[in-house]
Scaffold this motif. Structure first.
Motif, mmCIF file in Angstrom:
data_model
loop_
_atom_site.group_PDB
_atom_site.id
_atom_site.type_symbol
_atom_site.label_atom_id
_atom_site.label_comp_id
_atom_site.label_asym_id
_atom_site.label_seq_id
_atom_site.Cartn_x
_atom_site.Cartn_y
_atom_site.Cartn_z
ATOM 1 N N LEU A 88 0.844 -1.197 0.000
ATOM 2 C CA LEU A 88 0.000 0.000 0.000
ATOM 3 C C LEU A 88 0.879 1.246 0.000
ATOM 4 O O LEU A 88 1.656 1.463 0.938
ATOM 5 C CB LEU A 88 -0.915 0.008 1.230
ATOM 6 N N GLY A 89 0.758 2.031 -1.060
ATOM 7 C CA GLY A 89 1.565 3.235 -1.183
ATOM 8 C C GLY A 89 1.072 4.349 -0.262
ATOM 9 O O GLY A 89 -0.071 4.341 0.208
ATOM 10 N N CYS A 90 1.976 5.326 -0.022
ATOM 11 C CA CYS A 90 1.632 6.453 0.853
ATOM 12 C C CYS A 90 1.044 7.616 0.058
ATOM 13 O O CYS A 90 0.351 8.460 0.622
ATOM 14 C CB CYS A 90 2.874 6.924 1.620
ATOM 15 N N GLY A 91 1.357 7.671 -1.250
ATOM 16 C CA GLY A 91 0.849 8.741 -2.086
ATOM 17 C C GLY A 91 1.661 10.024 -2.050
ATOM 18 O O GLY A 91 1.375 10.950 -2.811
ATOM 19 N N ARG A 92 2.691 10.090 -1.207
ATOM 20 C CA ARG A 92 3.420 11.353 -1.035
ATOM 21 C C ARG A 92 4.911 11.259 -1.330
ATOM 22 O O ARG A 92 5.546 12.283 -1.526
ATOM 23 C CB ARG A 92 3.238 11.848 0.399
ATOM 24 N N CYS A 93 5.490 10.068 -1.332
ATOM 25 C CA CYS A 93 6.947 9.935 -1.534
ATOM 26 C C CYS A 93 7.267 10.040 -3.030
ATOM 27 O O CYS A 93 6.366 9.974 -3.871
ATOM 28 C CB CYS A 93 7.424 8.612 -0.948
ATOM 29 N N PRO A 94 8.551 10.199 -3.391
ATOM 30 C CA PRO A 94 8.880 10.333 -4.828
ATOM 31 C C PRO A 94 8.393 9.180 -5.706
ATOM 32 O O PRO A 94 7.785 9.445 -6.759
ATOM 33 C CB PRO A 94 10.407 10.471 -4.818
ATOM 34 N N PRO A 95 8.581 7.900 -5.334
ATOM 35 C CA PRO A 95 8.026 6.851 -6.209
ATOM 36 C C PRO A 95 6.506 6.947 -6.351
ATOM 37 O O PRO A 95 5.974 6.805 -7.467
ATOM 38 C CB PRO A 95 8.434 5.548 -5.506
ATOM 39 N N CYS A 96 5.777 7.195 -5.253
ATOM 40 C CA CYS A 96 4.315 7.325 -5.364
ATOM 41 C C CYS A 96 3.943 8.505 -6.252
ATOM 42 O O CYS A 96 3.018 8.400 -7.080
ATOM 43 C CB CYS A 96 3.687 7.503 -3.983
ATOM 44 N N MET A 97 4.662 9.626 -6.098
ATOM 45 C CA MET A 97 4.359 10.805 -6.916
ATOM 46 C C MET A 97 4.596 10.520 -8.403
ATOM 47 O O MET A 97 3.975 11.113 -9.271
ATOM 48 C CB MET A 97 5.214 12.003 -6.481
ATOM 49 N N ILE A 103 6.538 0.580 -5.170
ATOM 50 C CA ILE A 103 7.866 0.710 -4.553
ATOM 51 C C ILE A 103 7.889 1.943 -3.646
ATOM 52 O O ILE A 103 8.909 2.638 -3.544
ATOM 53 C CB ILE A 103 9.006 0.758 -5.603
ATOM 54 N N CYS A 104 6.773 2.208 -2.997
ATOM 55 C CA CYS A 104 6.652 3.319 -2.052
ATOM 56 C C CYS A 104 7.783 3.291 -1.017
ATOM 57 O O CYS A 104 8.157 2.238 -0.512
ATOM 58 C CB CYS A 104 5.299 3.214 -1.355
ATOM 59 N N ASP A 105 8.313 4.479 -0.703
ATOM 60 C CA ASP A 105 9.367 4.571 0.322
ATOM 61 C C ASP A 105 8.850 4.243 1.714
ATOM 62 O O ASP A 105 9.640 3.958 2.618
ATOM 63 C CB ASP A 105 9.962 5.985 0.341
ATOM 64 N N PHE A 106 7.542 4.334 1.907
ATOM 65 C CA PHE A 106 6.952 4.100 3.233
ATOM 66 C C PHE A 106 5.803 3.092 3.098
ATOM 67 O O PHE A 106 4.704 3.304 3.577
ATOM 68 C CB PHE A 106 6.442 5.418 3.833
#
Ligand SMILES: [Zn+2]
Ligand SMILES: [Zn+2]
Length: 345
Positions: A88-97, A103-106
């Protein structure tokens, strides 16, 4: 709620009564309709995953119905039939953006970074970004695998491998993700060479569209694939995750071929030797795949709805929550044919 819990690595999964979860402020509670049993759960149970510490409820390949929403959730999710990607991505980190939520950082992974879906209910954060509505025709048992193995195979073939019609795709390892890759590649018009050490899995691969089925016990796999495909595969997948299958995958490619590492490399095989001299001399591409970005779900669900892809054909067995422990233990022997799904809680 009933849940399957292990209190020590490689220990029994015990059915216990746990408190019903509450939704996190940005999340939901899903009543689990079905949840797949996956090799990643086996890795967690074996103690290969540093994120997991007992007591632990595994399970990440889930589909079900939203029964409660947190206070910050904007969507009208209660009553919706959903699945989620395992990451589940965070939507705010560089990969999500950049749209690469897988590959979400968080990242938050149910069944790894938090309690999973081997339970009546599972709480999931970040609902508005990550929940995926299921088409009405898609049953929970079929949808359960979409969040992990099937969508990982879809990303491996369609996003990373990108075979042209008529290209050869070698799939090394015909467990759940490998068989899904066989189906997806064959339906995309590729010619598929399936490799495994189990005759029953190879027979399933043929049913799903593999033109060649090679038994890895018969000798050196890589030259066998190269011979059978007129010089090597255009795309090769290590769908098991081991030093041997990784080497066989890279060795089975023709010049300028693409290796996609799908199977997890954990435990003793986190860092395995790679024939970089061959990567150079053959100008090979190596790609890793860690699930699928949320943005690819519409295409995947369209293909399933239209019948072009049939995740239900990959399900080998429906079991009950009580059977989860035995099913995990059986994975130590590579014994399962097709995906096993927990369908009663
Ligand atoms: Zn999985
Ligand atoms: Zn993120």
């Amino acid at each position: 709620m009933r849940a399957a819990v292990f209190h020590e690595f490689k220990g029994p999964l015990i059915i216990e009564e746990l408190p019903d979860p509450a939704p996190p402020p940005d999340g939901v509670v899903v009543e689990v309709g079905a949840t797949g049993i996956c090799r990643s759960d086996w890795h967690a149970w074996m103690g290969h995953d540093p994120d997991v510490s007992p007591p632990h409820v595994p399970g990440h390949e889930l589909a079900g119905t939203v029964v409660a929403c947190g206070s910050e959730v904007r969507g009208r999710w209660v009553g919706e039939r959903v699945t989620v990607p395992f990451c589940l991505g965070c939507g705010r980190c560089p990969p999500c953006m950049a749209g690469e939520t897988q590959i979400c950082d968080f990242d938050y992974q149910p069944g790894f970074t938090g309690p999973g879906s081997f339970a009546r209910y599972v709480a999931l954060p970040r609902a508005d970004l990550n929940l995926v509505r299921l088409p009405p025709a898609l049953r929970f048992v079929e949808a359960a695998a979409l969040g992990c193995r099937f969508m990982t195979a879809y990303a491996a073939v369609s996003v990373h491998g990108r075979p042209a019609p008529g290209d050869w795709v070698a799939v090394h390892g015909c467990g759940g993700v490998g068989l899904a890759a066989v189906m997806i590649a064959a339906r995309a018009g590729a010619r598929v060479a399936a490799v495994d050490v189990d005759a029953a899995k190879l027979a399933l691969a043929r049913e799903l569209g593999a033109e060649l089925a090679l038994d890895a016990r018969d000798g050196d796999v890589a030259p066998a694939v190269r011979d059978a495909t007129g010089g090597g595969a255009h795309v090769a997948l290590d769908a098991l995750g081991s030093a041997a299958t990784c080497a066989a995958s890279i060795g089975s490619l023709r010049k300028r071929g693409r290796h996609v590492q799908v199977g997890l490399m954990l435990g003793d095989e986190r860092s395995v030797p790679v024939a970089m001299s061959r990567v150079i001399s053959h100008e090979l591409e190596l790609a890793g795949v860690h699930g699928m970005a949320l943005r690819h779900y519409p295409a995947l669900l369209d293909a399933v709805t239209a019948g072009r892809l049939e995740p239900g054909r990959l399900i080998g067995a429906h079991v009950a929550l009580e059977d989860a422990g035995a099913e995990l233990a059986a994975m130590s022997g590579f014994a399962r044919h097709g995906a096993t799904v927990i369908a009663s809680f």
